[in-house]
Design an enzyme around this catalytic site. Structure first.
Site, short mmCIF file in Angstrom:
data_model
loop_
_atom_site.label_atom_id
_atom_site.label_comp_id
_atom_site.label_asym_id
_atom_site.label_seq_id
_atom_site.Cartn_x
_atom_site.Cartn_y
_atom_site.Cartn_z
N ARG A 149 -13.38 -8.82 0.71
CA ARG A 149 -12.07 -8.57 0.81
C ARG A 149 -12.04 -9.42 0.68
O ARG A 149 -10.24 -10.04 -0.01
CB ARG A 149 -11.42 -7.57 1.01
CG ARG A 149 -11.53 -5.86 1.04
CD ARG A 149 -11.37 -5.79 -0.07
NE ARG A 149 -10.59 -5.10 0.47
CZ ARG A 149 -10.02 -4.16 0.16
NH1 ARG A 149 -10.01 -3.68 1.27
NH2 ARG A 149 -7.66 -3.80 0.13
N ARG A 202 0.79 -1.42 -0.35
CA ARG A 202 0.03 0.01 -0.12
C ARG A 202 0.99 1.35 -0.32
O ARG A 202 1.64 1.47 0.51
CB ARG A 202 -0.59 -0.18 1.21
CG ARG A 202 -1.39 1.63 1.40
CD ARG A 202 -2.48 1.50 2.27
NE ARG A 202 -3.73 0.51 1.53
CZ ARG A 202 -5.02 0.12 2.02
NH1 ARG A 202 -5.37 0.98 3.12
NH2 ARG A 202 -6.31 -0.29 2.05
N CYS A 222 -16.71 1.68 0.65
CA CYS A 222 -14.80 0.48 0.59
C CYS A 222 -15.00 0.64 2.06
O CYS A 222 -14.21 0.04 2.88
CB CYS A 222 -14.48 1.07 -0.07
SG CYS A 222 -13.21 2.87 -0.04
N ASP A 246 -17.32 6.89 -1.17
CA ASP A 246 -16.37 6.83 -0.78
C ASP A 246 -16.10 8.26 0.17
O ASP A 246 -16.70 8.90 -0.17
CB ASP A 246 -14.85 5.98 -1.54
CG ASP A 246 -13.69 6.30 -1.09
OD1 ASP A 246 -14.00 5.93 0.20
OD2 ASP A 246 -12.56 6.73 -1.93
N HIS A 253 -7.42 1.00 -6.53
CA HIS A 253 -7.51 0.14 -5.75
C HIS A 253 -8.38 -1.50 -5.91
O HIS A 253 -9.52 -1.82 -6.00
CB HIS A 253 -8.35 1.16 -4.13
CG HIS A 253 -8.09 0.15 -3.20
ND1 HIS A 253 -8.00 -1.49 -3.08
CD2 HIS A 253 -9.31 0.46 -2.01
CE1 HIS A 253 -8.03 -1.06 -1.48
NE2 HIS A 253 -8.41 -0.23 -0.66
N GLN A 255 -9.67 -3.70 -4.34
CA GLN A 255 -10.62 -3.50 -3.42
C GLN A 255 -12.10 -3.64 -4.83
O GLN A 255 -13.31 -3.67 -3.81
CB GLN A 255 -10.92 -1.62 -3.32
CG GLN A 255 -12.59 -0.57 -2.34
CD GLN A 255 -12.41 -1.57 -1.19
OE1 GLN A 255 -11.99 -1.93 -0.85
NE2 GLN A 255 -14.56 -2.27 -0.96
#
Ligand code: CP
Ligand code: NVA
Length: 307
Positions: free
Chosen positions: A294, A102, A266, A226, A129, A132
């Site tokens: 996930r 990340r 998310c 988000d 992402h 996700q």
């Protein structure tokens, strides 16, 4: 060797096989457990930013599959600071069978992949992402039984999560509608890429760019939002919160969508900003099953890349 840096690098068929594998791995887990497909394999997890879901779901996924994971937080390895990215990638490749990272700068996961002798997975960059989006598609598929032809309305900042979700829609023939304030739209590169991916997959995906959230949610099966302030943008908080106010996903907005519509996020959620409590905790909210997925989606990715 295959990496998982962006959904754009994968074909629609390959990605659909990952969704099918995720469905199977999830059913297997619920029925008693997964076989040790990654027995004795280790995943290094590099985090330059905080995380709950990504960190825990990757570690749990590795353990469920007979392997393990090693957490390398922001203060530990100093990616590109204490040591060059190329050196970190080559050193880790001698110890572990996969790297999940990340990062801030998307180029940093690309550099890791360029130098690593093992698969690299993007666990979020400023630009994308992808893990996700795979969990999200799994969630949409479970709710509706298919994904092609569904209208997915994304409300708010055209950020990393929006970009990966748009790519998934392009691959799988969903209609991606995004409503964002001026200056916070989906990046032009992502718009061009959407049309390329949609043409390649021939699943009939369309892209609609709007400023009006009310128009975006009309006939939508999925309403997605988000945070208005992504990690790394904290200095812009006041300006972003002010401009995004009309983009709140609240009950009044959700009422304008299709009756069967679900709401996705998310997470982490900033309740009272991009989403209200009554929506996040409503029967049509899919946010917690989405967070769980996930785990299942990433198992499929790990097995594909590391077994
Ligand atoms: N959705 C997501 O990536 O959550 P974390 O930042 O907690 O990993
Ligand atoms: N857009 C958010 C997603 C967090 C999972 C961020 O980048 O901070």
């Amino acid at each position: 060797m295959k990496h998982f840096l962006t959904l754009a690098d994968w074909s629609a068929d390959e990605l659909w096989r990952l969704i099918e594998s995720a469905v199977e791995l999830k059913a297997q887990w619920k029925a008693g457990g997964n076989p040790p497909l990654l027995k004795d394999k280790l995943l290094a997890m590099i985090f330059q930013k905080p995380s709950l879901r990504t960190r825990v779901s990757f570690e749990v996924a590795m353990k469920h599959l007979g392997g393990d994971a090693i957490m390398l937080g922001p203060d530990e390895i100093g990616l590109g600071k204490r040591e060059s990215i190329a050196d970190v990638a080559r050193v880790l490749s001698g110890y572990v069978q996969g790297i999940m990272a990340r990062v801030f700068d998307h180029a940093h996961v690309e550099q890791l992949a360029a130098w690593a002798g093992v698969p690299v997975i993007n666990g979020l960059s400023d630009a994308e992402h992808p893990c996700q989006a795979m969990g999200d598609v799994l969630t949409i598929y479970e709710r509706f039984g298919s994904v092609q032809g569904l209208r997915v309305a994304y409300i708010g900042d055209g950020n990393n999560v929006a970009v990966s979700l748009a790519q998934a829609c392009a691959h799988f023939g969903m209609h991606f509608v995004i409503a964002s304030p001026q200056g916070y739209e989906l990046p032009q590169t992502a718009v061009a890429q959407f049309h390329e991916l949609a043409a390649r997959s021939e699943e009939g995906a369309t892209l609609t760019l709007l400023n009006d959230p009310n128009e975006a949610v009309k006939n939508a099966s999925v309403i997605y939002t988000d945070t208005w302030v992504s990690m790394g943008q904290e200095a812009e908080t006041a300006a972003r919160v002010a401009i995004m106010q009309p983009y709140q996903v609240n009950t009044a907005l959700v009422r304008q969508a299709a009756p069967e519509a679900i709401v996705m996020h998310c997470l982490p959620a900033h309740r009272g900003h991009e989403i209200t409590d009554d929506v996040a905790d409503s029967p049509y909210s899919a946010i917690f099953p989405q967070a769980e997925n996930r785990l299942h989606a990433q198992k499929a990715i790990l097995v594909k890349l590391m077994s």
